[in-house]
Structure formats: C-alpha cells, structure tokens
Design an enzyme around this catalytic site. Sequence first.
Site, PDB file in Angstrom:
ATOM      1  N   SER A 138      57.316  39.821  43.471  1.00 23.94           N
ATOM      2  CA  SER A 138      56.670  40.979  42.851  1.00 23.94           C
ATOM      3  C   SER A 138      56.969  42.213  43.687  1.00 23.94           C
ATOM      4  O   SER A 138      57.297  42.096  44.879  1.00 23.94           O
ATOM      5  CB  SER A 138      55.153  40.753  42.795  1.00 23.94           C
ATOM      6  N   TYR A 151      47.241  37.810  46.744  1.00 21.89           N
ATOM      7  CA  TYR A 151      48.399  37.864  45.842  1.00 21.89           C
ATOM      8  C   TYR A 151      49.583  38.549  46.514  1.00 21.89           C
ATOM      9  O   TYR A 151      50.701  38.013  46.538  1.00 21.89           O
ATOM     10  CB  TYR A 151      48.032  38.595  44.556  1.00 21.89           C
TER      11      TYR A 151
END
Length: 261
Positions: A138, A151
């Site tokens: 990401s 995350y």
Amino acid sequence: MTTALITGASAGIGAAFAQELASRGMNLVLVARSQNKLEDLARSLRSQYRVKVDVIAQDLTASNAATTIFETTQAKNCTIDLLINNAGTGDYGDFAERDRAFQLQIIQLNVAAFVDLTHQFLQPMRQRRSGSIINLASVAAFQSMPYFSIYAATKAFILSFSEALWAENRSYGVHVLAVCPGSAGKQFFQQAGFPPTLVELSSVVETSAEVVVRDALNALEKRHSIVIPGNLGNQILATLPRFIPRDWVASFWKLVLGAQR
C-alpha cells in the site's frame, strides 16, 4: 496452461485479478473465507472463459491456514505459477484503545499468513526455476500512520520483504513484485471503522481495482520490483515522505486521521 492462486479473491482487487487472469486463459485457485462468494465467482469465470477454477474456503487467521492451502493444491496436483497475496485488513483508532486480540489477528493475516504462504509456494517455484509472486502492499507502507498504525506497519513489512525477495530470487527465475495502491474503494475504509468524513477523503487517492490489476500485471511483465498504481496523488504519497523528517510525517497524519475522533 498456467495457474494463479489468489487470496482475498471474493471481492475487490482479488476478484479483479481473478477476472483479468481468467480472461487471459489462466486457471485459478481462489481463496477467501466465504465459500458462497467464491463459488459464485468461480461459476461465472468458468462460464465466461472456459478455464478451470478451484475454490478453497479458508480463514487465513486460522492456525496452519497456509499449510492447509498448500497441501490442498498438492493433493489436486495443482502447480501454482503465480501466487497473489492479496488478503489483508486494517483497523482505525488509537492503538492502546483498540481490541488487543483483533490487532494480533490483523498481524496474523497481513504478515504471518502472508509469509507462510510465500515460503511454501516459493520452494517449488525455485525448484522449477520459474514462477511469480505478487504481494499487495500500500502507499501506507511509505509512512507511519497514527490511528492506522498496525495496517501501515504491516504494509511496510510487505514492501521491504518483497523487495528483498525480488533480489534473492531473480537468479532462480522467480519474480516478486510489491504492489502499492492507494484506496481501491470506500468499502475497505468503512469496514476498518473510519469516520464518514475520512472515508470520503480516501477518494483523493482512489484507484479502481481494475487499474490496480492492470498496472500490477504490466509491472510484472517488465520485471519491476515495485509498482504504485493509479494517479499522481498515489505517487506523491509514496515519494514525499522520503524527503521530510519522519516525525513531521507522523505528526501530519495524526492531525489528518485524528481530526474526526
């Protein structure tokens, strides 16, 4: 005909990978928790593209999930030529205030199962001296993100790990690619518990799942180690933190992500 195994295949980027690869004539092994969603997708792909599609309903946070998946493919005499580690999740909020068990579950899914799957499927790829692995990281991997700490940290792990494996395995004919998209839709942020205002803000770096898949497969063909799909906003989010003191970056994200708390 080659075969791809996709985790988190029942929706979003995983389902988009399945659609695109089936259209190219690849057989598939689809992995996710929901048996019904996987079966529906498998039926559609078989009907549209006349490819073989196997389904493995498996919760990747379960003990020995990766071994179960690997042994299932072995029992089916299924050679995996492309492994796509797509499954992952996140949780919004102050780390100290969030449920401890769920934080550990995120690490199990985003890191431990991911590493285990990679290790088990990488072995036969190296023996054959062919194969590819796509790992979904990401743009969050490039910076610490208060209130989204686990995350972002797990995605940083995926990016670093993937780049190392890219270098280690080129001489074995195995290619590893880290894919670092921004937002691929609001549903992820809603499921992670983001406030509505921040869910809407995510559209600034939103990239469709189809574009993520297109850019990822193009980068794989070019043997790149990393790709940042989508618009200029994603490139800026990934690049700018390299030139700014890290405590400034963390403070900035604390203001942005903490504004709606």
